[in-house]
Design a protein around this motif. Structure first.
Motif, PDB file in Angstrom:
ATOM      1  N   VAL A 204      -6.194  69.449 -50.154  1.00 54.74           N
ATOM      2  CA  VAL A 204      -5.866  70.033 -48.850  1.00 54.74           C
ATOM      3  C   VAL A 204      -6.582  69.269 -47.742  1.00 54.74           C
ATOM      4  O   VAL A 204      -5.990  68.933 -46.712  1.00 54.74           O
ATOM      5  CB  VAL A 204      -6.226  71.533 -48.814  1.00 54.74           C
ATOM      6  CG1 VAL A 204      -6.113  72.094 -47.394  1.00 54.74           C
ATOM      7  CG2 VAL A 204      -5.321  72.329 -49.758  1.00 54.74           C
ATOM      8  N   ALA A 205      -7.871  68.987 -47.938  1.00 57.90           N
ATOM      9  CA  ALA A 205      -8.645  68.276 -46.923  1.00 57.90           C
ATOM     10  C   ALA A 205      -8.115  66.871 -46.683  1.00 57.90           C
ATOM     11  O   ALA A 205      -8.194  66.349 -45.552  1.00 57.90           O
ATOM     12  CB  ALA A 205     -10.116  68.213 -47.342  1.00 57.90           C
ATOM     13  N   GLU A 206      -7.555  66.240 -47.718  1.00 58.95           N
ATOM     14  CA  GLU A 206      -7.013  64.889 -47.581  1.00 58.95           C
ATOM     15  C   GLU A 206      -5.616  64.871 -46.975  1.00 58.95           C
ATOM     16  O   GLU A 206      -5.041  63.804 -46.769  1.00 58.95           O
ATOM     17  CB  GLU A 206      -6.990  64.199 -48.954  1.00 58.95           C
ATOM     18  CG  GLU A 206      -8.380  63.862 -49.482  1.00 58.95           C
ATOM     19  CD  GLU A 206      -8.334  63.217 -50.859  1.00 58.95           C
ATOM     20  OE1 GLU A 206      -7.226  63.164 -51.449  1.00 58.95           O
ATOM     21  OE2 GLU A 206      -9.387  62.781 -51.331  1.00 58.95           O
ATOM     22  N   GLY A 207      -5.044  66.073 -46.738  1.00 59.24           N
ATOM     23  CA  GLY A 207      -3.736  66.141 -46.106  1.00 59.24           C
ATOM     24  C   GLY A 207      -2.572  66.041 -47.058  1.00 59.24           C
ATOM     25  O   GLY A 207      -1.450  65.689 -46.643  1.00 59.24           O
ATOM     26  N   ALA A 208      -2.769  66.362 -48.333  1.00 62.04           N
ATOM     27  CA  ALA A 208      -1.708  66.215 -49.328  1.00 62.04           C
ATOM     28  C   ALA A 208      -0.494  67.088 -49.026  1.00 62.04           C
ATOM     29  O   ALA A 208       0.621  66.755 -49.442  1.00 62.04           O
ATOM     30  CB  ALA A 208      -2.255  66.546 -50.717  1.00 62.04           C
TER      31      ALA A 208
ATOM     32  N   HIS B 274     -15.170  77.244 -61.092  1.00 57.52           N
ATOM     33  CA  HIS B 274     -14.291  76.377 -61.879  1.00 57.52           C
ATOM     34  C   HIS B 274     -13.901  75.178 -61.017  1.00 57.52           C
ATOM     35  O   HIS B 274     -13.535  75.329 -59.857  1.00 57.52           O
ATOM     36  CB  HIS B 274     -13.044  77.139 -62.328  1.00 57.52           C
ATOM     37  CG  HIS B 274     -12.289  76.453 -63.436  1.00 57.52           C
ATOM     38  ND1 HIS B 274     -11.619  75.261 -63.253  1.00 57.52           N
ATOM     39  CD2 HIS B 274     -12.109  76.794 -64.735  1.00 57.52           C
ATOM     40  CE1 HIS B 274     -11.061  74.896 -64.398  1.00 57.52           C
ATOM     41  NE2 HIS B 274     -11.331  75.801 -65.311  1.00 57.52           N
ATOM     42  N   SER B 275     -13.928  74.000 -61.601  1.00 55.45           N
ATOM     43  CA  SER B 275     -13.707  72.766 -60.843  1.00 55.45           C
ATOM     44  C   SER B 275     -12.292  72.636 -60.293  1.00 55.45           C
ATOM     45  O   SER B 275     -12.056  71.824 -59.381  1.00 55.45           O
ATOM     46  CB  SER B 275     -14.031  71.558 -61.726  1.00 55.45           C
ATOM     47  OG  SER B 275     -13.265  71.592 -62.926  1.00 55.45           O
ATOM     48  N   GLN B 276     -11.329  73.423 -60.793  1.00 57.07           N
ATOM     49  CA  GLN B 276      -9.956  73.294 -60.294  1.00 57.07           C
ATOM     50  C   GLN B 276      -9.847  73.648 -58.804  1.00 57.07           C
ATOM     51  O   GLN B 276      -9.020  73.077 -58.084  1.00 57.07           O
ATOM     52  CB  GLN B 276      -8.996  74.155 -61.116  1.00 57.07           C
ATOM     53  CG  GLN B 276      -9.231  75.637 -61.044  1.00 57.07           C
ATOM     54  CD  GLN B 276      -8.186  76.425 -61.840  1.00 57.07           C
ATOM     55  OE1 GLN B 276      -7.065  75.968 -62.053  1.00 57.07           O
ATOM     56  NE2 GLN B 276      -8.564  77.607 -62.300  1.00 57.07           N
ATOM     57  N   HIS B 277     -10.699  74.558 -58.326  1.00 55.49           N
ATOM     58  CA  HIS B 277     -10.624  74.966 -56.919  1.00 55.49           C
ATOM     59  C   HIS B 277     -11.165  73.869 -55.993  1.00 55.49           C
ATOM     60  O   HIS B 277     -10.664  73.690 -54.876  1.00 55.49           O
ATOM     61  CB  HIS B 277     -11.366  76.275 -56.718  1.00 55.49           C
ATOM     62  CG  HIS B 277     -10.895  77.336 -57.661  1.00 55.49           C
ATOM     63  ND1 HIS B 277      -9.657  77.908 -57.572  1.00 55.49           N
ATOM     64  CD2 HIS B 277     -11.496  77.880 -58.757  1.00 55.49           C
ATOM     65  CE1 HIS B 277      -9.511  78.782 -58.564  1.00 55.49           C
ATOM     66  NE2 HIS B 277     -10.607  78.769 -59.285  1.00 55.49           N
ATOM     67  N   ALA B 278     -12.166  73.151 -56.477  1.00 53.09           N
ATOM     68  CA  ALA B 278     -12.669  72.020 -55.698  1.00 53.09           C
ATOM     69  C   ALA B 278     -11.597  70.941 -55.579  1.00 53.09           C
ATOM     70  O   ALA B 278     -11.469  70.282 -54.536  1.00 53.09           O
ATOM     71  CB  ALA B 278     -13.927  71.452 -56.345  1.00 53.09           C
TER      72      ALA B 278
END
Length: 323
Positions: free
Chosen positions: A140-144, A130-134
């Motif tokens: 997370v990877a962008e530091g949000a 499901h695309s929601q996990h991506a």
């Protein structure tokens, strides 16, 4: 060579999950449903009349068919090793319902059989597609939320019917294998590769002799932990969250959103709360398409095989630690 679109899929067992989700996804993905097998010829015919394909009485007879390139196995967990091995030995790719097995020995045996024959063995965790996990991973990877520190995942629901396979230990019943496998698998999206079980509890129903609730604490050795809770004696809950140094991200319907549902992602920071409505996505159709595509990409089988073994090892470690 058979292309992904030309793969003939056989279904080994007329389980409810096959009727409600997987066979409609096979057809929705444009794949060919070659055959459906049951120990009961009448049940197989009822499925074939509804969905198509050839009705077969007996699992082994389906594995003998030349028009079946791959099989989907929705049988009880306690039967997975036997029939996944039989399918691989018959030269079929295998999509096996979760939990594929909680026994690392069995997982290594099955992966070995698949690798020897150049076949794909894949555990059917549809939520991963499901695309929601991506989207969570991207944020997370962008530091949000800063450096992630804690994953919390919960999957539980009330289950009062004790006649189902979930309450039969000889068939692989219990909440850890049926529900706990979801947050344990989801935690690995965010924890490092050296994930270990640090502690766990299981609540055993003395009458049925299966676990009906439990929790597990995982760690990756790099400062991040995961709390995974699950069970059959809870109000419904189906969520996970990532808590970081500057904020928190939560999915409200993490594991089983219907294909038409637009999931809600919540971002919380000290001075900011935001809810994003994400696109609807069909994780079941996506999974079937990924499985079919991977059957034609033998170089990518090792990743799926390795994850299946790692998941089995973690599930066995949760059970062992609780004991």
């Amino acid at each position: 060579m058979v292309t992904a679109d030309g793969i003939g899929i056989g279904v080994l067992g007329c389980a409810d999950i096959a009727a409600r989700r997987t066979i409609p996804a096979i057809l929705g993905a444009g794949m060919r449903l070659a055959a459906v097998a049951s120990r009961s010829g009448d049940k197989a015919r009822a499925f074939a009349d509804r969905f198509g394909g050839v009705a077969i009485a007996g699992y082994r007879r389906l594995l003998e068919r030349d028009d079946v390139d791959a099989v989907y196995i929705p049988l009880p967990i306690g039967m997975h090793e036997e029939w996944a091995a039989a399918a691989l030995e018959a030269g079929k790719h295998v999509l096996v319902e979760k939990a594929a097995t909680a026994d690392p020995r069995a997982a290594r045996r099955l992966v070995g059989l698949a690798a020897e024959r150049g076949l794909l063995l894949m555990e059917n965790f549809t939520f991963l597609q499901h695309s929601q996990h991506a989207e969570v991973g991207r944020l997370v990877a962008e530091g949000a939320i800063g450096r992630p520190r804690l994953f919390t995942g919960e999957f539980g629901f009330p289950l009062t019917d004790r006649s189902t396979i979930r309450h039969h230990p000889e068939l692989g019943g219990g909440s850890l294998l049926d529900a706990g496998c979801y947050p344990v698998r989801a935690a690995q999206l965010f924890l490092g590769g050296s994930t270990n079980v640090l502690g766990s509890t299981l609540d055993i129903d003395e009458c049925a002799q299966v676990d009906v609730a439990g929790s597990a604490l995982l760690g990756d050795g790099n400062g991040m932990a995961a709390q995974c809770s699950f069970g059959f004696v809870h109000s419904y809950r189906n969520t996970y969250a990532i808590w970081g140094e500057t904020g928190r991200i939560q999915l409200g319907w993490a594991f089983t959103p219907p294909a038409t549902t637009r999931p809600v992602l919540r971002i919380e920071r000290q001075d900011h709360v935001e809810e994003r409505v994400l696109p609807a996505d069909d994780q079941w159709v996506n999974t079937i398409r990924k499985f079919a595509d991977l059957t034609t990409r033998p170089a990518e089988h090792e990743r799926e095989h390795g994850q299946l073994v790692r998941q089995a090892a973690l599930m066995e470690a949760v059970a062992r630690c609780a004991r």
